[in-house]
Design a protein around this motif. Structure first.
Motif, PDB file in Angstrom:
ATOM      1  N   SER A 155       6.928  -4.794  68.992  1.00 27.61           N
ATOM      2  CA  SER A 155       7.666  -5.871  69.636  1.00 27.61           C
ATOM      3  C   SER A 155       9.108  -5.470  69.887  1.00 27.61           C
ATOM      4  O   SER A 155       9.629  -4.550  69.241  1.00 27.61           O
ATOM      5  CB  SER A 155       7.641  -7.124  68.757  1.00 27.61           C
ATOM      6  N   GLU A 157      11.593  -7.081  68.890  1.00 28.44           N
ATOM      7  CA  GLU A 157      12.310  -7.342  67.643  1.00 28.44           C
ATOM      8  C   GLU A 157      12.272  -6.133  66.721  1.00 28.44           C
ATOM      9  O   GLU A 157      13.269  -5.811  66.049  1.00 28.44           O
ATOM     10  CB  GLU A 157      11.715  -8.559  66.935  1.00 28.44           C
ATOM     11  N   ASP A 158      11.113  -5.434  66.684  1.00 32.01           N
ATOM     12  CA  ASP A 158      11.012  -4.212  65.881  1.00 32.01           C
ATOM     13  C   ASP A 158      11.932  -3.130  66.440  1.00 32.01           C
ATOM     14  O   ASP A 158      12.618  -2.420  65.694  1.00 32.01           O
ATOM     15  CB  ASP A 158       9.568  -3.700  65.876  1.00 32.01           C
ATOM     16  N   LYS A 160      14.646  -3.579  68.159  1.00 28.75           N
ATOM     17  CA  LYS A 160      16.022  -3.982  67.869  1.00 28.75           C
ATOM     18  C   LYS A 160      16.392  -3.669  66.415  1.00 28.75           C
ATOM     19  O   LYS A 160      17.485  -3.155  66.137  1.00 28.75           O
ATOM     20  CB  LYS A 160      16.191  -5.475  68.140  1.00 28.75           C
ATOM     21  N   ALA A 161      15.479  -3.953  65.487  1.00 28.45           N
ATOM     22  CA  ALA A 161      15.762  -3.713  64.071  1.00 28.45           C
ATOM     23  C   ALA A 161      16.025  -2.234  63.804  1.00 28.45           C
ATOM     24  O   ALA A 161      16.950  -1.879  63.061  1.00 28.45           O
ATOM     25  CB  ALA A 161      14.589  -4.203  63.219  1.00 28.45           C
ATOM     26  N   THR A 201      15.070 -10.193  76.296  1.00 29.07           N
ATOM     27  CA  THR A 201      14.730  -9.102  75.367  1.00 29.07           C
ATOM     28  C   THR A 201      15.041  -7.751  76.007  1.00 29.07           C
ATOM     29  O   THR A 201      14.408  -6.751  75.698  1.00 29.07           O
ATOM     30  CB  THR A 201      13.246  -9.169  74.967  1.00 29.07           C
ATOM     31  N   MET A 206      19.694  -6.839  73.215  1.00 31.09           N
ATOM     32  CA  MET A 206      19.134  -6.446  71.917  1.00 31.09           C
ATOM     33  C   MET A 206      20.076  -5.570  71.112  1.00 31.09           C
ATOM     34  O   MET A 206      20.087  -5.634  69.891  1.00 31.09           O
ATOM     35  CB  MET A 206      17.794  -5.728  72.118  1.00 31.09           C
TER      36      MET A 206
END
Length: 501
Positions: A155, A157-158, A160-161, A201, A206
């Motif tokens: 994703s 989000e992954d 970005k992390a 996104t 991000m």
């Protein structure tokens, strides 16, 4: 001074030159991603940085590329071979692309192993743990950070992390520069909420590190020539769809009217799928299939094209390394042709590059573009902090990193030395000698050394008596760094015709 008591002649050697400042390496990246295995000399090195100097060394310790799996299906009557995301791991290909573009030594950190045959690990941001970053931070040599598989995480989000931690690492250590790929960077921009650059996104929303001058991003992904048709066999077709794929190719045989061609095609197909035939016979059967069966050839070509789509960061790491070796870190790594790259996945026009190069938020994205008769070129040299007058360009930030780390390493020997004029003079001469050698090589602007650099250190110039009493020595280094000629303007004026004499 040594005390002499016995009469005689004593020889005392005095150094004519100050301690040397050595230029740190700038052409060595550190790659983080998934490998087939992670074993060096019988020891598990998962999560441990390992220095690699050749492709043979990489494969010896980290194994080969994964066996890609494709699902066959018919969609609206049209055949499709779709690459399974779970079998897609690209670090092996990224190292190849790095070396193809001029890279040599690098460091590799395996965050997990997909094993032999069927991949046995699911990609996750959790694999890029704090322990991994602690190991990376301990390495002094790597000057670039490359995480090509961040774009394959499940994703945004992954993604970005992982990159939030990676960019913070670069800014904290001040030792390395990050080369960032765009998530879903193989797709064309839509300029809405789903846009891969400015969307909700998208890359710009991000990436949120405080100091983005330690990174540069590149768009789009590229079509490479790393994989060829012989890399894919019937074994790469998923077990659940292999029969359907076999039956579809067999229809080519049934449609043939020429008996000789029909027989040859059936024989080639049998050789390619028979588990009891030798590898050489299978290879011969597959090669014949490509000639005799258009259906097989078209589907395999499509599958190869899917495998050859790569994020460009590893190619850029090679281009950086090649530029550093050929000229120096102070040259902008742009207007460079990428090797083993056929084309960018998305064509970008001049107008489309305007927004990439100079956005309001300063998060510039460098374009990779194709030009007639020139090939695929890197067409940008800006950091993600393009609004900064100081750190707008990649070569300026990377040169500063090299200078800071080189001088810092040289000054370590003076820690606890007397904070006196002789020590200050030695330090000044050491740094000036280093900077003068770089100026001669073309690292700085200025027609004289006085215009190119300046070093100040000493009581009354950079320090007060209070600084000395506090054990502080302030060394001020000023340099005039090169900036690329990003915009070449050629004014033309039509001359009014005059009467001849």
């Amino acid at each position: 001074m040594k005390k002499y008591e016995a009469p005689g002649v004593y020889i005392v050697e005095k150094n004519s030159y100050p301690a040397q400042v050595v230029e740190v390496a700038t052409d060595v990246p550190i790659f983080i991603g998934y490998t087939e295995r992670a074993v060096q000399q019988g020891k598990d090195v998962t999560g441990v940085p390992v220095r690699v100097t050749s492709m043979n060394e990489f494969e010896l310790w980290f194994g080969k590329a994964p066996a890609a799996r494709f699902d066959f299906s018919l969609r609206a009557g049209e055949p499709v071979l779709e690459l399974e995301d779970s079998s897609r791991f690209i670090l092996h290909s990224a190292i190849r692309l790095f070396r193809e573009n001029g890279g040599s030594a690098c460091w590799v950190v395996s965050v997990g192993c997909y094993g032999v045959g069927e991949p046995g690990i699911a990609k996750s941001a959790e694999h890029f743990s704090d322990a991994i970053w602690q190991e990376v931070a301990q390495q002094q040599e790597p000057s670039m950070l490359v995480i090509p598989e961040a774009v394959l995480l499940p994703s945004p989000e992954d993604y970005k992390a992982v990159w939030d931690r990676g960019l913070a690492h670069c800014a904290e250590t001040r030792r390395r520069f990050a080369i960032v790929d765009v998530f879903n960077g193989d797709t064309k921009r839509t300029y809405d909420e789903a846009d891969v650059i400015s969307g909700k996104t998208g890359l710009r929303n991000m990436l949120s590190a405080e100091d983005l001058s330690f990174a540069a991003a590149y768009y789009p992904w590229v079509n490479t020539a790393l994989h060829v048709a012989s890399d894919i066999t019937f074994d790469n077709i998923s077990a659940g769809t292999r029969k359907a794929f076999f039956d579809y190719i067999r229809q080519d045989t049934d449609a043939r009217t020429n008996e000789a061609q029909k027989t040859a095609l059936e024989k080639a197909l049998d050789l390619a799928v028979d588990d009891e035939t030798s590898d050489a016979e299978k290879a011969r059967g597959v090669q014949s299939l490509r000639v005799l069966s258009k259906r097989y050839k078209d589907l395999i070509d499509h599958a190869v094209a899917a495998l050859n789509v790569m994020p460009p960061s590893s190619a850029l790491a090679g281009a950086y390394a090649m530029t550093d070796t050929r000229t120096g870190v102070w040259e902008a790594p742009a207007n460079i042709g990428l090797l083993s790259v056929v084309s960018p996945c998305v064509d970008i026009s001049d107008a489309e590059q305007d927004d990439l190069n100079a956005p309001l938020d300063g998060k510039a994205v460098n374009a990779i573009r194709s030009f007639p008769a020139r090939g695929t070129l890197v067409w940008g040299a800006r950091t993600l902090d393009a609004n900064s007058q100081d750190w707008r360009y990649v070569n300026v930030r990377r040169t500063a990193i090299m200078l800071e780390q080189s001088i810092k390493a040289a000054l370590d020997q003076f820690v606890f030395s007397p904070n006196t004029a002789p020590t200050c003079r030695t330090i000044k001469l050491s740094i000036e000698s280093f900077l003068n050698a770089l100026w001669i090589r073309g690292a700085f602007t200025g027609t004289s050394s006085e215009e190119a650099y300046r070093v100040d250190v000493g009581l009354g110039t950079t320090m007060t008596a209070i600084d000395v009493e506090a054990g502080t020595m302030n060394v001020v280094v000023q340099v005039s760094l090169l900036r690329p000629a990003e915009f070449l303007v050629l004014p033309f004026r039509l001359q009014v015709q005059t009467k001849p004499d």
